[in-house]
Write an enzyme that holds these catalytic residues in place. Sequence first.
Site, PDB file in Angstrom:
ATOM      1  N   CYS A 130      83.192  80.704   7.978  1.00 51.77           N
ATOM      2  CA  CYS A 130      82.328  81.286   7.488  1.00 51.77           C
ATOM      3  C   CYS A 130      81.027  80.001   6.872  1.00 51.77           C
ATOM      4  CB  CYS A 130      83.141  81.766   6.050  1.00 51.77           C
ATOM      5  SG  CYS A 130      81.954  82.022   4.306  1.00 51.77           S
ATOM      6  N   LEU A 131      80.150  80.275   6.656  1.00 49.51           N
ATOM      7  CA  LEU A 131      79.006  79.583   6.227  1.00 49.51           C
ATOM      8  C   LEU A 131      79.236  78.776   5.117  1.00 49.51           C
ATOM      9  CD1 LEU A 131      76.223  81.307   7.882  1.00 49.51           C
ATOM     10  CD2 LEU A 131      76.945  78.955   8.911  1.00 49.51           C
TER      11      LEU A 131
ATOM     12  N   GLN B  67      76.618  84.326  -1.418  1.00 48.05           N
ATOM     13  CA  GLN B  67      76.442  82.905  -0.492  1.00 48.05           C
ATOM     14  C   GLN B  67      75.105  81.837  -0.820  1.00 48.05           C
ATOM     15  OE1 GLN B  67      78.110  84.811   3.886  1.00 48.05           O
ATOM     16  NE2 GLN B  67      78.930  82.457   3.718  1.00 48.05           N
TER      17      GLN B  67
ATOM     18  N   HIS C  84      83.635  91.369   7.265  1.00 50.83           N
ATOM     19  CA  HIS C  84      83.399  89.702   6.548  1.00 50.83           C
ATOM     20  C   HIS C  84      82.189  89.667   5.221  1.00 50.83           C
ATOM     21  CE1 HIS C  84      83.949  85.125   6.505  1.00 50.83           C
ATOM     22  NE2 HIS C  84      81.899  85.271   5.989  1.00 50.83           N
ATOM     23  N   GLU C  85      81.275  90.597   5.417  1.00 49.11           N
ATOM     24  CA  GLU C  85      80.310  90.212   5.217  1.00 49.11           C
ATOM     25  C   GLU C  85      80.176  91.286   3.443  1.00 49.11           C
ATOM     26  OE1 GLU C  85      78.467  87.534   4.943  1.00 49.11           O
ATOM     27  OE2 GLU C  85      78.894  87.279   7.381  1.00 49.11           O
TER      28      GLU C  85
ATOM     29  N   HIS D  26      82.584  89.833   1.125  1.00 49.07           N
ATOM     30  CA  HIS D  26      81.838  88.783   0.194  1.00 49.07           C
ATOM     31  C   HIS D  26      81.294  89.419  -1.283  1.00 49.07           C
ATOM     32  CE1 HIS D  26      81.707  85.081   1.823  1.00 49.07           C
ATOM     33  NE2 HIS D  26      81.044  85.916   2.921  1.00 49.07           N
TER      34      HIS D  26
ATOM     35  N   GLY E  30      76.244  86.360   9.949  1.00 45.02           N
ATOM     36  CA  GLY E  30      75.305  87.270   9.266  1.00 45.02           C
ATOM     37  C   GLY E  30      75.963  86.135   7.648  1.00 45.02           C
TER      38      GLY E  30
HETATM   39 ZN    ZN Z   1      81.193  84.237   4.953  1.00 43.32          ZN
END
Ligand code: ZN
Length: 158
Positions: A89-90, A51, A131-132, A135, A46
């Site tokens: 998480c990226l 991000q 999670h997304e 963000h 995701g």
């Molecule tokens: Zn993330």
Amino acid sequence: MAIRNIREMGDSVLNKKCKEVTEMTDRTRELIDDMFETMYEAQGVGLAAPQVGILKRIVVIDVTGEDPILLINPVILETSGEQTGGEGCLSVPGKSGIVTRPNYVKVKAYDEDLNPFVVEGTELLARAFCHEIDHLDGHLYVEKVEGELVDVEAEEEE
Ligand code: ZN
């Protein structure tokens, strides 16, 4: 399409609240294409627009590698149950931590033509929705980690 630079924890863009998308433009379509490409290239499940430095309420998710989901202006309508497990998480590379999330999540969002739809998910997909969407309100999973963040060996990353 292009790979965009993924912002990492400490970059203030990750702590800001994103704005709703009110019209679809070529620029936003390009952003969406780039977000999918960037997510796949980074082998993530995701990615949220902040991000890649864009404060818009746009999320891309693909938990299987062949089921791309685009969420514009997503809102969680319903949750149930509970799951506790590892999350990464990226924007927090090389780390993971234990987070408890709902096991079922129902989301309302808009597609690329700004038509509304409802999508449901369980397990990893439910986790990804939460999670997304966090963000988009400037929240990272590290705020919710139970215990400590741990280092992930590269070969063990999902
Ligand atoms: Zn993330």
